[in-house]
Design an enzyme around this catalytic site. Sequence first.
Site, PDB file in Angstrom:
ATOM      1  N   SER A 440       0.816  -1.212   0.000  1.00 29.58           N
ATOM      2  CA  SER A 440       0.000   0.000   0.000  1.00 29.58           C
ATOM      3  C   SER A 440       0.845   1.256   0.000  1.00 29.58           C
ATOM      4  CB  SER A 440      -0.967   0.047   1.185  1.00 29.58           C
ATOM      5  OG  SER A 440      -0.680  -0.861   2.160  1.00 29.58           O
ATOM      6  N   HIS A 461      -3.342  -3.541  -6.088  1.00 33.94           N
ATOM      7  CA  HIS A 461      -3.588  -3.080  -4.725  1.00 33.94           C
ATOM      8  C   HIS A 461      -5.053  -3.256  -4.349  1.00 33.94           C
ATOM      9  CE1 HIS A 461      -3.835   0.375  -1.635  1.00 33.94           C
ATOM     10  NE2 HIS A 461      -3.397  -0.719  -1.053  1.00 33.94           N
ATOM     11  N   GLU A 473      -6.604  -0.936  -7.264  1.00 36.31           N
ATOM     12  CA  GLU A 473      -5.701  -0.095  -8.050  1.00 36.31           C
ATOM     13  C   GLU A 473      -4.690  -0.996  -8.761  1.00 36.31           C
ATOM     14  OE1 GLU A 473      -5.357   4.082  -5.632  1.00 36.31           O
ATOM     15  OE2 GLU A 473      -4.465   2.336  -4.676  1.00 36.31           O
ATOM     16  N   ASN A 511      -4.966   5.808  -1.028  1.00 35.64           N
ATOM     17  CA  ASN A 511      -4.332   6.062   0.269  1.00 35.64           C
ATOM     18  C   ASN A 511      -3.748   7.464   0.338  1.00 35.64           C
ATOM     19  OD1 ASN A 511      -5.012   3.665   1.401  1.00 35.64           O
ATOM     20  ND2 ASN A 511      -3.104   2.636   0.880  1.00 35.64           N
TER      21      ASN A 511
HETATM   22  P1  NAI Z   1      -0.302  -9.403   7.644  1.00 23.96           P
HETATM   23  O1  NAI Z   1       0.712  -9.084   8.662  1.00 23.96           O
HETATM   24  O2  NAI Z   1      -1.687  -9.677   8.082  1.00 23.96           O
HETATM   25  O3  NAI Z   1       0.183 -10.662   6.793  1.00 23.96           O
HETATM   26  C1  NAI Z   1       1.467 -10.788   6.274  1.00 23.96           C
HETATM   27  C2  NAI Z   1       1.763 -12.271   6.152  1.00 23.96           C
HETATM   28  O4  NAI Z   1       2.966 -12.438   5.430  1.00 23.96           O
HETATM   29  C3  NAI Z   1       1.963 -12.984   7.496  1.00 23.96           C
HETATM   30  O5  NAI Z   1       1.089 -14.071   7.541  1.00 23.96           O
HETATM   31  C4  NAI Z   1       3.406 -13.409   7.482  1.00 23.96           C
HETATM   32  O6  NAI Z   1       3.611 -14.640   8.128  1.00 23.96           O
HETATM   33  C5  NAI Z   1       3.671 -13.530   6.003  1.00 23.96           C
HETATM   34  N1  NAI Z   1       5.086 -13.382   5.619  1.00 23.96           N
HETATM   35  C6  NAI Z   1       5.944 -12.426   5.988  1.00 23.96           C
HETATM   36  N2  NAI Z   1       7.131 -12.624   5.369  1.00 23.96           N
HETATM   37  C7  NAI Z   1       6.991 -13.722   4.591  1.00 23.96           C
HETATM   38  C8  NAI Z   1       7.846 -14.418   3.697  1.00 23.96           C
HETATM   39  N3  NAI Z   1       9.083 -14.015   3.464  1.00 23.96           N
HETATM   40  N4  NAI Z   1       7.380 -15.509   3.078  1.00 23.96           N
HETATM   41  C9  NAI Z   1       6.122 -15.950   3.295  1.00 23.96           C
HETATM   42  N5  NAI Z   1       5.260 -15.324   4.127  1.00 23.96           N
HETATM   43  C10 NAI Z   1       5.686 -14.220   4.754  1.00 23.96           C
HETATM   44  O7  NAI Z   1      -0.227  -8.210   6.591  1.00 23.96           O
HETATM   45  P2  NAI Z   1      -1.376  -7.643   5.646  1.00 23.96           P
HETATM   46  O8  NAI Z   1      -2.143  -6.631   6.378  1.00 23.96           O
HETATM   47  O9  NAI Z   1      -2.090  -8.766   5.012  1.00 23.96           O
HETATM   48  O10 NAI Z   1      -0.527  -6.846   4.553  1.00 23.96           O
HETATM   49  C11 NAI Z   1       0.128  -7.513   3.518  1.00 23.96           C
HETATM   50  C12 NAI Z   1       0.449  -6.531   2.415  1.00 23.96           C
HETATM   51  O11 NAI Z   1      -0.767  -5.952   1.946  1.00 23.96           O
HETATM   52  C13 NAI Z   1       1.318  -5.360   2.856  1.00 23.96           C
HETATM   53  O12 NAI Z   1       2.174  -5.034   1.807  1.00 23.96           O
HETATM   54  C14 NAI Z   1       0.319  -4.248   3.117  1.00 23.96           C
HETATM   55  O13 NAI Z   1       0.867  -2.974   2.925  1.00 23.96           O
HETATM   56  C15 NAI Z   1      -0.696  -4.537   2.048  1.00 23.96           C
HETATM   57  N6  NAI Z   1      -2.046  -4.043   2.316  1.00 23.96           N
HETATM   58  C16 NAI Z   1      -2.615  -4.153   3.563  1.00 23.96           C
HETATM   59  C17 NAI Z   1      -3.897  -3.690   3.776  1.00 23.96           C
HETATM   60  C18 NAI Z   1      -4.552  -3.854   5.111  1.00 23.96           C
HETATM   61  O14 NAI Z   1      -5.546  -3.163   5.365  1.00 23.96           O
HETATM   62  N7  NAI Z   1      -4.067  -4.716   5.957  1.00 23.96           N
HETATM   63  C19 NAI Z   1      -4.669  -3.048   2.694  1.00 23.96           C
HETATM   64  C20 NAI Z   1      -4.014  -3.054   1.425  1.00 23.96           C
HETATM   65  C21 NAI Z   1      -2.752  -3.507   1.253  1.00 23.96           C
END
Ligand code: NAI
Length: 671
Positions: A440, A461, A473, A511
Amino acid sequence: MITPTLPDLPNIRYRADEAGTAWLGIDCAGSSVNRLSRNVLDDLVTALEHFSRQPPTAVVIHSCKPSGFIAGADIDEFDALDSPEAARALIAHGWDAFERLASLPCPTLALIRGHCLGGGLELALACRYRVAVDQADTSLALPEVMLGIFPAWGGMKRLPALIGAPAALDMMLTGRAVDARKAASLGLVDARVAPRLQMRAAEGLAHSGTRPRKAQGAGRLLNLPLARPLVMRRTEKKLNQRDPYQHYMAPRAILEIWGRHRGNALNAPGLIDEVVRSGTASNLIRIFRLRERLKAFGKASTNAEGRGSLHEPGQGAAAPPPPGIREIRHVHVIGAGTMGGDIAAWCALHDMKVTLQDQDRERIAAAQGRAQTLFSRRLKETRQRRGAMDRLMPDPLGHGASHADLVIEAITEDLDAKHRLYAAIEPRMKPGAVLATNTSSLSLEALSAPLAEPSRLVGIHFFNPVARMPLVEVVKADGTDPAAHAAALTFVGKLGKLPLPVRDAPGFLVNAVLAPYLLEAMRCVDEGLSPETVDEAMKVFGMPMGPLELADTVGLDIAHAAGLQLAGAGGAPRCLQSRLDRDELGRKTGRGFYAWKDGEPVKQAPGTPPAGLARRLISPLVASTRERVENGIVADADLADAGVVFGTGFAPFSGGPLHWERHMAPSVTPV
Ligand code: NAI
């Protein structure tokens, strides 16, 4: 048997069979879809005049278009109305035409295959019988309310008489569509038949002499004039809950016209005038067109800039996909957290094969559990649910990355971690496969640094919650391969989402415009206003949710990382920093700007918002939207408005922030 002859009509194909049945095929000239414009109605009236002088044994109205029955009235004609008199004339035209149809001295039947919407359903309702063809795309609805108008060609009179007041009001006030099965169970159609039997079934019913259907039981009683005031009071209460600040007048007008004017809008000229003058309808029609324009990006396109006028929906979709565009069948998602897990489930729901990787197996299991809930809500049959679960494969070791057409990275928002992952994944990806990030706040340019083939990286996105947010997006940087970007747009279209092409820049569009808005709301809290008061000001303005409740819902850590860093100067507001320090991250931790109970914020009564508060909060959002257009992050002001409306829920009746600033802000008193 004497069957009437008809003059040549540009929009109707006519044939009479040996049994004396007149088959009227609606076939709008120069269009792949039937819409009831003035000219089409004129042709229909000409045919009906002939039939009333020389009645055939039955009239069957059907469509000659493979696309469906009738998609509604011609929206351009509504939009061009420049006075209440013109609106009344347009309403009278359709009303009179369908009254004439309803009073033909012979049986009439509408054979409905595919969409039957708005004026199309009103036409069908004016027939004595209706047959719906049982196929996946058959849908019947009166969606006028979504465009801020009402079904004034007889729908408000005939639908309640046919299916009873409660079911009819539900359809008219929500605009919700029903399929053939539901239409039959409501009594909206007399029969639903298999496609191959449609002609025979139509002819049989038209000649059957069966008494026309009418509402039965409680539905009928509640449509009686004596019961209407009671139903009105009850329904009004619900409308007030849904729209307490009365931003949308069409639902109230529908209720009033049904309850007090026997379903005839022409008996309530004052209401017609109000709807025309309010401007809400024209803004909602604008939003409808913008939605169509976004949808067009999802249909294999090379013109991903999306430049074009609002009145040319579909622009950008005409060109065939460039050679080499890969159809996305297998998606490999890395990161099974909040976003990745839900993206994977959404892809499986939409018939794609999905492998889901995470370093933490428990996250994969949790994502599968959420997917199961999603499938059981969205898919009716056990077989379909099982199919979707089978398509979603846990893949902790990431084998799927070598076979996937698209790899979506949705791991923790950390540049180094993403770089390490790309370095490991890219060599295993198959040639031509697209790599997408759900980041994001990080730029594609920075993310692509370690890639051997940076041109294959795009941003896809999604917003949170994935199942509910319509916008996605689709981001491209300077070096992005247009074919990869086009494949991403098409992929998003296949998921039933609205793809918005944007250029690479911190925060992209949504955002980046939310950040200064949330920041301003938090500054107000620092200045001593309660979160309730700040949120209330924006709800009065027309937002579905206030900015602080939104920040709590997104998560204050995410809001901080994804949004507030972008807003830059001065660091985080005190009210945010103190909550972050206490680990109060909003809904997910049970406390943020509000305490959260059972997924709902616990709110105190708001104070009276100071005059001009909403305008103060909106101004940075509007300014930032304008700046994104000027910098070419999004192709034009209309697309920027579409992005903000579908990405943030920005009051649709306003037509979007830039439209609001141009047309409405100057005339409203400070809010
Ligand atoms: P989250 O923390 O809920 O999930 C991330 C996951 O990635 C975790 O389950 C973790 O174990 C896993 N992970 C981390 N490093 C890893 C690796 N090297 N290999 C495999 N798995 C790995 O995070 P979330 O909120 O789902 O965010 C993920 C992405 O989406 C980020 O880039 C964030 O900026 C983006 N995003 C988040 C939003 C939100 O509201 N949470 C909205 C839109 C985009």
